[in-house]
Design an enzyme around this catalytic site. Structure first.
Site, PDB file in Angstrom:
ATOM      1  N   GLY A  15       0.808  -1.223   0.000  1.00 44.61           N
ATOM      2  CA  GLY A  15       0.000   0.000   0.000  1.00 44.61           C
ATOM      3  C   GLY A  15       0.839   1.270   0.000  1.00 44.61           C
ATOM      4  N   ALA A  18       2.756   2.372   3.375  1.00 48.56           N
ATOM      5  CA  ALA A  18       3.957   1.565   3.584  1.00 48.56           C
ATOM      6  C   ALA A  18       5.096   2.096   2.715  1.00 48.56           C
ATOM      7  CB  ALA A  18       3.668   0.110   3.257  1.00 48.56           C
ATOM      8  N   HIS A 241      -5.831  14.964  14.736  1.00 51.61           N
ATOM      9  CA  HIS A 241      -4.605  15.773  14.759  1.00 51.61           C
ATOM     10  C   HIS A 241      -4.761  17.068  15.565  1.00 51.61           C
ATOM     11  CE1 HIS A 241      -3.409  12.843  11.928  1.00 51.61           C
ATOM     12  NE2 HIS A 241      -3.783  13.444  10.815  1.00 51.61           N
ATOM     13  N   LEU A 385       7.523  35.061  18.087  1.00 53.60           N
ATOM     14  CA  LEU A 385       6.680  35.808  19.014  1.00 53.60           C
ATOM     15  C   LEU A 385       6.546  37.220  18.471  1.00 53.60           C
ATOM     16  CD1 LEU A 385       5.317  35.920  21.852  1.00 53.60           C
ATOM     17  CD2 LEU A 385       7.539  36.572  22.772  1.00 53.60           C
TER      18      LEU A 385
HETATM   19  C1  BG6 Z   1      -3.632  12.502   7.250  1.00 58.81           C
HETATM   20  C2  BG6 Z   1      -4.908  12.839   6.537  1.00 58.81           C
HETATM   21  O1  BG6 Z   1      -3.917  12.003   8.535  1.00 58.81           O
HETATM   22  O2  BG6 Z   1      -2.841  13.663   7.380  1.00 58.81           O
HETATM   23  C3  BG6 Z   1      -4.616  13.455   5.195  1.00 58.81           C
HETATM   24  O3  BG6 Z   1      -5.685  11.667   6.375  1.00 58.81           O
HETATM   25  C4  BG6 Z   1      -3.666  14.617   5.323  1.00 58.81           C
HETATM   26  O4  BG6 Z   1      -5.814  13.888   4.580  1.00 58.81           O
HETATM   27  C5  BG6 Z   1      -2.439  14.230   6.148  1.00 58.81           C
HETATM   28  O5  BG6 Z   1      -3.268  15.009   4.025  1.00 58.81           O
HETATM   29  C6  BG6 Z   1      -1.563  15.433   6.444  1.00 58.81           C
HETATM   30  O6  BG6 Z   1      -0.376  15.024   7.046  1.00 58.81           O
HETATM   31  P1  BG6 Z   1       0.936  15.898   6.892  1.00 58.81           P
HETATM   32  O7  BG6 Z   1       1.904  15.251   7.821  1.00 58.81           O
HETATM   33  O8  BG6 Z   1       1.321  15.819   5.450  1.00 58.81           O
HETATM   34  O9  BG6 Z   1       0.569  17.270   7.293  1.00 58.81           O
END
Ligand code: BG6
Length: 489
Positions: A15, A18, A241, A385
């Site tokens: 995939g 990976a 996130h 800042l």
């Molecule tokens: C993933 C999301 O968790 O985080 C994606 O599924 C997104 O949609 C990605 O593009 C963003 O990660 P980074 O590390 O490239 O900011």
């Protein structure tokens, strides 16, 4: 005593994740001597392939920060010699038993630890957990399993997934990745706050007016529309996130840096959050747009996206924490795809100086004098800042300028990819940066009612052109809470 062998099996080896992230991160760890002397890597997937074919894929798709280093080719050759492949079904105990035989053979019979990375869709997590734990667990050492979102679509499906996984694995064997926690600046958030006298005392409603968590990408869902449409930006970015970063930002001081102590504090914050009100959220979806000769497709132009989909590709929300430290402080989140820039940052806007002597120098707009602390996670990591400063000269002109820590200028070393940090931590059994099941539940408990409401009421997203700054609704939402988005001023 001989060191244990470490076997890392990447399930779903053919995939995208990976190829793009896991193998490159493993190679970087090997290159930097972070892997034990005896390690082997197995790829497992349904595709029929042999070891050589897997090695070719790894070397051809391997792009990482090590690329430009000397002896990279030599190291790569050594690394590839330790990589093997086994093809099998994801729900076949028999095929995992075959994998076990191969692992044993390569491990050479001594003490061994086994790490499985489930780089596969979540609907087969449980099958693999079952087969791997019953047929391919380590007998002499530990067995750990890394999984990555989506962990369900809501509280119910996520809890069900957890319940099923726990039939086969103990909580301490499950490592739930949120790769944002592996980012350098996110790790630094606690250092900045807890080891600098000038920050922690200010870290409350007494001095902070609002905090903003901003994620933007300058590309759409091209090619991932099928996956994305089932989730939308709130599940894809905010519930995990951005909320994880918020929890780290807002938590009370943990008893120690121990994983359980930190995660206890994060859960407390998550459970103290006020339910999110529909009127504190706006959603958007990008539409096609042409600039000169170039035209950019809208979300609905993606053939993998169902016609007429109202899945949001953008959302902004105002969240609140009902505790003594943060009562009344808006925590704003904004996340979107196909915007004008690619950036992720945390912005902390401080209160006005009471009775500011220099008030008149700012005219009527005191907001221009607000101190703002910015942590730019990416690109080009930085902490700065915004302070008010006198412009040198005989007059009295004030200027808002930056105390700037630009990582690129200050540090010569490269910044490791988040997956390197997280894989290393999983190997070392360090759980600080992984999501505990109660944290996951709390995160879903916060967002599930909102998601249900948006979906039941079929709230239509506000359209915004590909490459723009997103829907204007985000400004109104911020203004309602007396906030201006720091990234747009
Ligand atoms: C993933 C999301 O968790 O985080 C994606 O599924 C997104 O949609 C990605 O593009 C963003 O990660 P980074 O590390 O490239 O900011």
């Amino acid at each position: 005593e001989a060191e244990a062998t470490l076997s890392i099996t990447v399930v779903g080896a053919s995939g995208d994740l990976a190829k793009k992230k896991i193998f490159p991160a493993l190679f970087a760890l090997f290159y930097e001597d972070f892997l034990p002397e005896n390690f082997i890597v197995f790829g497992y997937a349904r595709t029929r392939m042999n070891d050589v074919e897997l090695r070719n894929i790894i070397s051809q798709t391997l792009t990482c920060r090590i690329d430009k280093r000397e002896n990279c080719a030599d190291k790569m050759e050594q690394f590839l010699k330790r990589c093997y492949y086994h093809s099998g079904q994801y729900n076949s105990e028999e095929h995992f038993a075959e994998l076990d035989c191969k692992l044993k053979e390569k491990e050479g019979g001594g003490l061994s630890n086994r790490l499985f990375y489930l780089s596969i869709p979540p609907n087969i997590f449980v099958d693999v957990a079952k087969c791997a734990s019953s047929k391919a667990s380590s007998i002499s050492g530990w067995t750990r399993v890394i999984v990555e979102k989506p962990f369900g679509r809501d509280l119910e499906s996520s809890s069900e997934l957890t319940r099923h996984l726990k039939q086969y694995l103990r909580e301490d064997q499950i490592f739930r990745i949120d790769h944002y926690l592996g980012k350098e600046l996110v790790e630094n958030l606690s250092v900045l706050r807890f080891s600098n006298l000038v920050f922690e005392p200010l870290w409350s409603r007494n001095y902070i007016r609002n905090v903003q968590f901003i994620f933007s990408e300058d590309f759409g869902t091209e090619g991932r529309g099928g996956y994305f449409d089932n989730y939308g930006i709130i599940r894809d970015i905010m519930q995990n996130h951005l909320l994880q970063i918020l929890a780290l930002f807002a938590m009370e001081t943990p008893v120690s840096l121990d994983a359980e102590d930190i995660r206890n504090e994060k859960v407390k914050v998550l459970r103290s959050m006020r339910p999110i009100q529909l009127e504190d959220v706006i959603t958007g979806q990008y539409k096609g747009h042409s600039k000169g000769a170039k035209s950019y497709p809208g979300y609905l132009d993606d053939p993998t996206v169902p016609k007429g989909s109202i899945t949001p590709t953008f959302a902004a929300a105002a969240l609140f924490i009902n505790n003594a430290r943060w009562d009344g402080v808006p925590f704003l989140m904004k996340a979107g795809k196909a915007l004008h820039t690619k950036r992720a940052e945390i912005r902390v806007q401080f209160r006005h100086v009471p009775g500011n002597l220099y008030k008149r120098n700012f005219g009527t707009d005191l907001d221009k004098a607000t101190n703002e602390l910015v942590l730019r996670l990416q690109p080009d990591e930085a902490i700065y800042l915004k302070i008010n400063n006198k412009v040198p000269g005989l007059g009295m002109r004030l200027d808002r300028s930056d105390l700037n820590l630009l990582y690129r200028a200050r540090y010569t070393g490269e910044i490791p990819d988040a997956y390197e940090r997280l894989l290393l931590d999983a190997i070392e059994g360090e759980r600080r940066l992984f999501i505990r099941s109660d944290e996951l539940d709390a995160a879903w408990a916060l967002f599930t009612p909102l998601l249900k409401e948006l979906e039941e009421k079929k709230i239509a997203p506000e359209l915004y052109p590909y490459g723009s700054r997103g829907p204007v609704g985000a400004h109104y939402l911020a203004a309602k809470h007396n906030v201006r988005w720091g990234d747009l001023t």
